[in-house]
Design an enzyme around this catalytic site. Structure first.
Site, short mmCIF file in Angstrom:
data_model
loop_
_atom_site.label_atom_id
_atom_site.label_comp_id
_atom_site.label_asym_id
_atom_site.label_seq_id
_atom_site.Cartn_x
_atom_site.Cartn_y
_atom_site.Cartn_z
N ASP A 86 0.82 -1.21 0.00
CA ASP A 86 0.00 0.00 0.00
C ASP A 86 0.86 1.26 0.00
O ASP A 86 2.02 1.24 0.40
CB ASP A 86 -0.96 0.02 1.20
N GLU A 181 0.01 -1.14 5.66
CA GLU A 181 1.07 -0.70 6.59
C GLU A 181 0.93 0.78 6.90
O GLU A 181 1.13 1.21 8.03
CB GLU A 181 2.45 -0.98 5.97
ZN LIG Z 1 6.88 1.85 4.11
#
Ligand SMILES: [Zn+2]
Length: 414
Positions: A86, A181
């Site tokens: 992401d 994340e």
């Molecule tokens: Zn990163």
């Protein structure tokens, strides 16, 4: 012996950044956005095409795959390599158009879709080490996604390289690609047992040679000041305004040092970030950060003492204090497994790099994994100016990181 290591990392990277994989803090689903799954599924297909039979994606979007050990190395502990797909919710990742600026010579790099955006060596001292390299930027309207498609491309390229060079001895390699994340949920449903690695490395850091084995220990604190309300026309001697107690508390925090805006390096801080309330009740939320848990305790004590001192003159006022653990410095875990650090240092030296320890002034997925039973320091991936339209990496950094993965695998097998 030739020093040239050539992998598919750059061509993969240029392809992966065109997938919009922005995560979303507001979303309640997992992963937070469906579009991350498009790239994650593509990675499974590419791993399978490489001949990795067990490549799979689970219900949460985690991709896991195994490069089997070379003959005779089945006893070597399986080593994991992880990256997140992401990109930051802060900057658009729609329609990323990567540009390769060949043979960088110190010139200004103008981003064509917004010519006011110029990557200059004077603002980016790290560019000085990239002379002769091929710099990759976005075109000016989006971030690039170096964070962390660098890591994704490097791990894919290293796996491909090892499969094509069976003469390089290695134990089983466990590959993991994760969503979300950037919204702090990258490890929420990560199944450490199913992943099957004994130790792992995230590839999610900046400069060639950087090696991160320490991160902040972090707590959150909420202070609720209770005052005493009365009709303001008849409040003399009776009203205690909780809002004023809370304001006094914030005002009396250290003015020099111990704040995000006055510290760097190894220093921690306390950070009031949200205030709310009224006369009867007012609350202040704070973040506490320190590389040592003892330092966190000292900061918590300092805040508690200060809050108590502020309410002491008012018998009808009080303060209620809550402290919550957020995450801890992974060094506590990694200190028990010196081999994890040693093999990475060894690998970097073999790749011609000088390893340099950096401390992460935040948390990482690797830190969370370390406390979930999978010791996981963070390695450089070649990301610069992350979460920005001036984000950049270089073809040579991508290759170097892929080479480090190969050398780590070899080092553990020896
Ligand atoms: Zn990163």
């Amino acid at each position: 012996m030739s020093n040239v290591f050539s992998s598919s990392a750059a061509s993969r990277f240029l392809r992966y950044v065109t997938f919009d994989t922005q995560s979303d803090e507001q979303s309640k689903s997992y992963p937070s956005t469906d579009k991350q799954l498009v790239l994650l599924r593509q990675l499974v297909a590419e791993l399978q095409a490489m001949g990795i039979a067990d490549a799979s994606i689970d219900q949460f979007g985690y991709v896991m795959a195994t490069v089997p050990a070379t003959p005779g190395k089945e006893h070597v502990p399986p080593i994991g390599f992880l990256a997140h797909v992401d990109t930051s919710p802060e900057v658009s990742g729609t329609g990323v158009r990567p540009i390769v600026h060949k043979n960088y010579d110190g010139r200004d790099l103008v981003l064509p879709d917004d010519p006011t955006l110029i990557l200059r060596e004077s603002d980016n001292p790290e560019l000085a080490d990239q002379r002769g390299n091929d710099i990759i930027t976005a075109s000016g309207t989006t971030l690039l996604g170096a964070d962390d498609k660098c890591g994704v491309a490097e791990i894919m390229a290293a796996a491909e390289y090892l499969l094509a060079h069976p003469d390089i001895p290695h134990g089983a390699l466990k590959i993991g690609f994760t969503p979300d994340e950037e919204v702090g949920r990258g490890t929420q449903y990560f199944d450490v047992a199913r992943f099957g690695a004994t130790y792992a490395y995230t590839l999610d850091g900046p400069t060639r040679g950087d090696f991160e084995v320490e991160n902040f220990s972090a707590d959150a604190m909420t202070l609720i000041f209770h005052g005493f309300n009365a009709h303001p026309g008849y409040a003399k001697g009776r009203m205690v305004n909780a809002l004023k107690l809370a304001a006094e508390f914030v005002h009396r925090l250290p003015h020099h040092g111990m704040s995000p805006e006055t510290t760097d390096g190894g220093d921690g801080f306390v950070h009031p970030h949200t205030a709310s309330g009224g006369v009867e009740r007012a609350s202040i939320k704070l973040l506490l950060r320190d590389f040592a848990t003892k330092g966190l305790d000292e900061k918590a004590r300092m805040l508690t003492d200060l809050a108590n001192e502020i309410v002491r003159p008012y018998p009808s006022a009080s303060v209620q204090i809550e402290r919550q653990e957020s995450y801890r410095n992974m060094k506590v875990v990694l200190d028990r497994y010196p081999d994890v650090v040693e093999h990475a240092m060894n690998a970097m030296r073999r790749a011609g790099l000088k390893p340099r320890f950096r401390r992460i002034r935040g948390g990482t997925d690797g830190a969370r994994l370390s406390f979930m039973g999978l010791p996981t320091p963070n390695l450089f991936a070649g990301q610069h100016n992350i979460h920005s339209r001036l984000e950049w990496t270089s073809v040579q950094d991508l290759d170097k990181a892929a080479q480090v993965i190969v050398e780590i695998s070899r080092s553990w097998a020896e």
